[in-house]
Write an enzyme that holds these catalytic residues in place. Structure first.
Site, PDB file in Angstrom:
ATOM      1  N   ARG A 148       0.846  -1.194   0.000  1.00 29.81           N
ATOM      2  CA  ARG A 148       0.000   0.000   0.000  1.00 29.81           C
ATOM      3  C   ARG A 148       0.878   1.240   0.000  1.00 29.81           C
ATOM      4  O   ARG A 148       2.080   1.187   0.281  1.00 29.81           O
ATOM      5  CB  ARG A 148      -0.915   0.010   1.233  1.00 29.81           C
ATOM      6  CG  ARG A 148      -0.159   0.083   2.545  1.00 29.81           C
ATOM      7  CD  ARG A 148      -1.010   0.574   3.698  1.00 29.81           C
ATOM      8  NE  ARG A 148      -0.304   0.447   4.965  1.00 29.81           N
ATOM      9  CZ  ARG A 148       0.640   1.277   5.387  1.00 29.81           C
ATOM     10  NH1 ARG A 148       1.012   2.300   4.641  1.00 29.81           N
ATOM     11  NH2 ARG A 148       1.235   1.084   6.555  1.00 29.81           N
ATOM     12  N   CYS A 247       2.119   7.141  10.183  1.00 27.99           N
ATOM     13  CA  CYS A 247       1.954   7.667   8.827  1.00 27.99           C
ATOM     14  C   CYS A 247       2.984   8.743   8.489  1.00 27.99           C
ATOM     15  O   CYS A 247       2.800   9.507   7.533  1.00 27.99           O
ATOM     16  CB  CYS A 247       0.539   8.204   8.619  1.00 27.99           C
ATOM     17  SG  CYS A 247      -0.741   6.969   8.933  1.00 27.99           S
TER      18      CYS A 247
END
Length: 303
Positions: A148, A247
């Site tokens: 991803r 993130c």
């Protein structure tokens, strides 16, 4: 060496995983037909009618909507490599149906998997090790490199994970639009189920309540079939986030639905299982409504 999830052999992919009976159990309610949970904004208990169950958005009654198989494991904790194997198997079959030619599309249904994971870190294909507060060889929990987009994130019990496998040829062939759409689905679900006012922050993917990130999104795409998905912190133990820069976003914290509701209700005790059920039901309702899908619960995960 960090194991690459895509290289892991997953024999479980070809087994039948029974649909959990617990996932079909109705929510416990207090007297008067109300859920035993105060709303975030102090407007009193949430009415049972405020939480829409999966049934109204499922089945053939939704004429004209695209079919979407729903694998409801939202009360189960599923190893990461198993769910990754399921997605890969589904995507490979779907790729064969759409072919390389964009005018060829025999793919007539989508898939949605809902579950939780045991503690695990996943590293996106753009991961920079500077966002890890430990050496890769000494990771405190299981860790996987996957395909991803994005940096490192954490999954664990109490976090609701949705893996939609959608053919964007039947939506809009735009990955940025898809990510923003997923954010909108989460924002509406939090508002309708918990009266939590969540929002986007310009330049940062995900969903935020104030300065706290409550939901992360990471996707990839093959022939306009998108997979991976979203992770919503419902009752998650947030401690493992302290070992990473989630993130790759510095200077901001993470939060959970339970944490936010407890703060708004002066520390009132909340039922974890009930919170998870409410979050799940609201999220799949908003998801089906926005993408115009007819969710069809499947009793088995047969891949």
């Amino acid at each position: 060496m960090v194991p690459a999830a895509m290289a892991v052999s997953v024999p479980f992919c070809h087994a039948v995983l029974p649909f959990p009976a617990a996932a079909r159990a109705p929510l416990a309610r207090s007297r008067g037909g109300r859920l035993g949970l105060a709303s975030c904004c102090g407007a009193g208990p949430i009415s049972a009618n405020a939480v829409t169950c999966a049934a109204p958005v499922a089945g053939a009654a939704r004429v004209g909507r695209r079919r979407c198989e729903l694998f409801d494991l939202h009360r189960q904790v599923v190893p990461y490599v198993d769910s990754w194997g399921w997605q890969k198997s589904i995507v490979e079959r779907r790729k064969a149906l759409v072919g390389i030619d964009t005018d060829t599309d025999e793919d007539h249904s989508d898939t949605l998997i809902a579950l939780q994971h045991p503690p695990v870190y996943t590293l996106g294909n753009g991961n920079d090790e500077k966002y890890l507060n430990f050496n890769l060889e000494d990771s405190p929990i299981e860790i996987h490199r996957i395909d991803r987009a994005g940096q490192v994130t954490y999954h664990g019990p109490g976090q609701l994970v949705l893996y939609p496998v959608l053919n964007l040829r039947h939506q809009k062939k735009d990955l940025v639009w898809y990510q923003r759409s997923i954010e909108g689905v989460i924002i509406r679900a939090l508002q309708s189920a918990f009266s939590i006012k969540a929002a986007r922050i310009d330049g940062l993917t995900g969903v935020w309540v104030g300065d706290q990130k409550v939901a992360a999104i990471g996707i990839t795409c093959a022939r306009w079939i998108v997979y991976h998905g979203l992770a919503l912190n419902v009752t998650t133990d947030l401690t493992p986030f302290e070992h990473i820069v989630p993130c790759g976003i510095k200077g901001r914290s993470v939060g959970s639905i339970k944490q936010i509701l407890q703060k708004a209700s002066s520390g009132r005790e909340l039922n974890d299982a009930e919170l998870m059920d409410i979050a799940y039901e609201s999220l799949i309702k908003e998801f089906a409504e926005f993408f115009q899908l007819s969710l069809e619960p499947s009793p088995d995960l047969l891949l």
